[in-house]
Write an enzyme that holds these catalytic residues in place. Sequence first.
Site, PDB file in Angstrom:
ATOM      1  N   SER A 582       0.841  -1.202   0.000  1.00  0.00           N
ATOM      2  CA  SER A 582       0.000   0.000   0.000  1.00  0.00           C
ATOM      3  C   SER A 582       0.868   1.240   0.000  1.00  0.00           C
ATOM      4  O   SER A 582       1.999   1.231   0.507  1.00  0.00           O
ATOM      5  CB  SER A 582      -0.899   0.019   1.243  1.00  0.00           C
ATOM      6  N   TYR A 595      -2.744  -0.071  10.752  1.00  0.00           N
ATOM      7  CA  TYR A 595      -2.712  -0.475   9.344  1.00  0.00           C
ATOM      8  C   TYR A 595      -1.426  -0.005   8.666  1.00  0.00           C
ATOM      9  O   TYR A 595      -0.741  -0.781   7.976  1.00  0.00           O
ATOM     10  CB  TYR A 595      -3.927   0.101   8.629  1.00  0.00           C
TER      11      TYR A 595
END
Length: 705
Positions: A582, A595
């Site tokens: 990501s 996260y």
Amino acid sequence: MSITTQFKHVSYLWDDAKAAELAGDEVALLIYRSNLLGADLRLTNYGGGNTSCKLIDKDPLTGKDVEVMWIKGSGGDIGTLKKSGLAALYVDRLRSLKNVYRGIEHEDEMVELFNHSIFDLASKAPSIDTPLHGFLPFKHIDHLHPDAAIAIAAAKDGEKITQELFNGAIGWVNWQRPGFDLGLQLKECLDNNPGIRGIMLGSHGLFTWGDTAYESYINTLEVIEKCADYLEANYGKKGPVFGGQKMESLAADERKKQAASLAPVLRGFCSSENKMIGHFTDDVRVLEFINSNDLERLAPMGTSCPDHFLRTKISPLVLELAPDEDLSDVKRLKERLTPAFEAYRKMYADYYNNCKHANSPAIRDANPVVILYPGVGMFTFAKNKQTARVAAEFYTNAINVMKGAEAISEYTSLPRQEAFDIEYWLLEEAKLQRMPKPKSLSGRVALVTGSAGGIGKAIAKKFVDEGAVVVLSDMNSERLSGAGEEFNSLYGKDTYALAVMDVTNNQEIQSAMDTAALEFGGVDIVVNNAGLSISKTIADTTDKDWDLLYDVLVKGQFFVTQAATAVMKKQGIGGDVINIVSKNALVSGPNNAGYGSAKAAQLHLSRLNAVELGADKIRVNVVNPDAVISDSNIWAGGWAEGRAKAYGITVDELPAYYAKRTLLNEQILPDDIANACFAFAGGLLNKSTGNVLNVDGGVATAFVR
């Protein structure tokens, strides 16, 4: 000829109502009959045999009535035949070619001359079997390769058995390679035996016919049924089948476990020249043969029917491993198997060199197609899954033939020279050269985690589009089943396998790797795509949130990579690990401690793995997406609300918000991530490892530096 619809050994599938709808259209009835015959593998295998009909039609130039033959074209399959797969020829022109036939040494030149007989210019190219149908006068003809008939045709005294079994109603033509001369021999056989209902071709197959599509269908079934009845009545009369059983099979679950462990090692050996896809079967018919006393005598003889050995090679490789052999020491196992593969390749090279002609094509891949593991099962390896599966079906047919021939007489295979002349036939070589070139990922096996939807499914589709086979895996079994149905509809059953897998469950991870090994022989590409997202402030993040993120994203990526690379090392042909990470691995954003830090761990873990795995030619690379909203589980639950709250906007405004903050002002789609994965795995970047490819529309704060 008495007509019955009661059969024990073949399937009667004719539907009178369906046939009535086609009445008056002989070509449609030909296709219908062909599809029914091709649906029963006891009658013929995929691509095996051909069917035809003759009818009166108008010559498009003269308007006069002419006789036209419609026949399965080159390379077709009767089970899936459509009108586009048929060739249409003027019968009189085809038969007049005997006026220019120069003899058997000039057989191949006749194929091009078939073009002078084409009636429908839009039809398929005629096959080499065209004259075999053309010189026979019957309206409907079936040429099949049924196991029961070939067992008699391949028996040492097959001609005598055929004569006695059918009381002269079935003719006999000795083995000869299909072509113009064989067509003339069939006609001669019929002329010498008026009133016969079919012809047996030595070591090859069966011709049957009728005045209508239905009569031909029934005649075919009756003849094959009689052959099968005869074999059944004789099993055991000469002694135990295949000389009795030499060993017992492992239990079913142990066979699968052993096969899954061994398949990647075998695949590595078989991929020494070209990457191969594998198939495994432990069918009871296979086990009966490979566990028998006669295996050692019969296996080296090879097959008889040309359709069989064209797909299975001249003979199989029989492994000298105990069924319960400890396969855990991969180095020792490869050392044990290396001499067997070297001996097989030498055998094949000697076969080629001893049989080749001055104009023979170059030797092909010398690795075995069929590998027999007594007590466990049969492995087959080929350029794709369908070809590997069909090879297994054909060798099973060959086993059936050997079983039948041995029961009634003595099995005989084709002489090596005859086999070579079929395998390296210039017409077969020309057919191979006309086939499409392999795609970038042909021969590759990919396992994509979280591939029941969104990014994962897009990656899997891209890989299949580029020639790979894929293992779709997801923890949501219902969603995974739906993805399987979609892939089956789009690509067919031979392109994918399903594995329910929670990446936090090591047992399910290993089960998925076993699925890849049993279905395809191993794995070359693993894409760690499974993920989830939790967007919370530091104060709101719980132990459960933190552990779940790290278990799925970090530990999940690590343990899937660990299991997949163990398979890749067994194969010894390199591989790719692609981790979907990501933009958040590089960018510090609000409400994202759990996260974002897990994504950063994924990114650095990828670098660490790249360093360790490089010596095994296993590349590890990262694709960093951002804001891929379409069909993504990540955006379910509270993630979208959490991100919208963090940015002070509504959920509906998120897609536009993410696009506007990029340098390119673009929304990112699952296909964009799939293309990035293909960039790493497709071959152009095969010397790239430890790299990061951002696919985020251009987020300056995520630039790698």
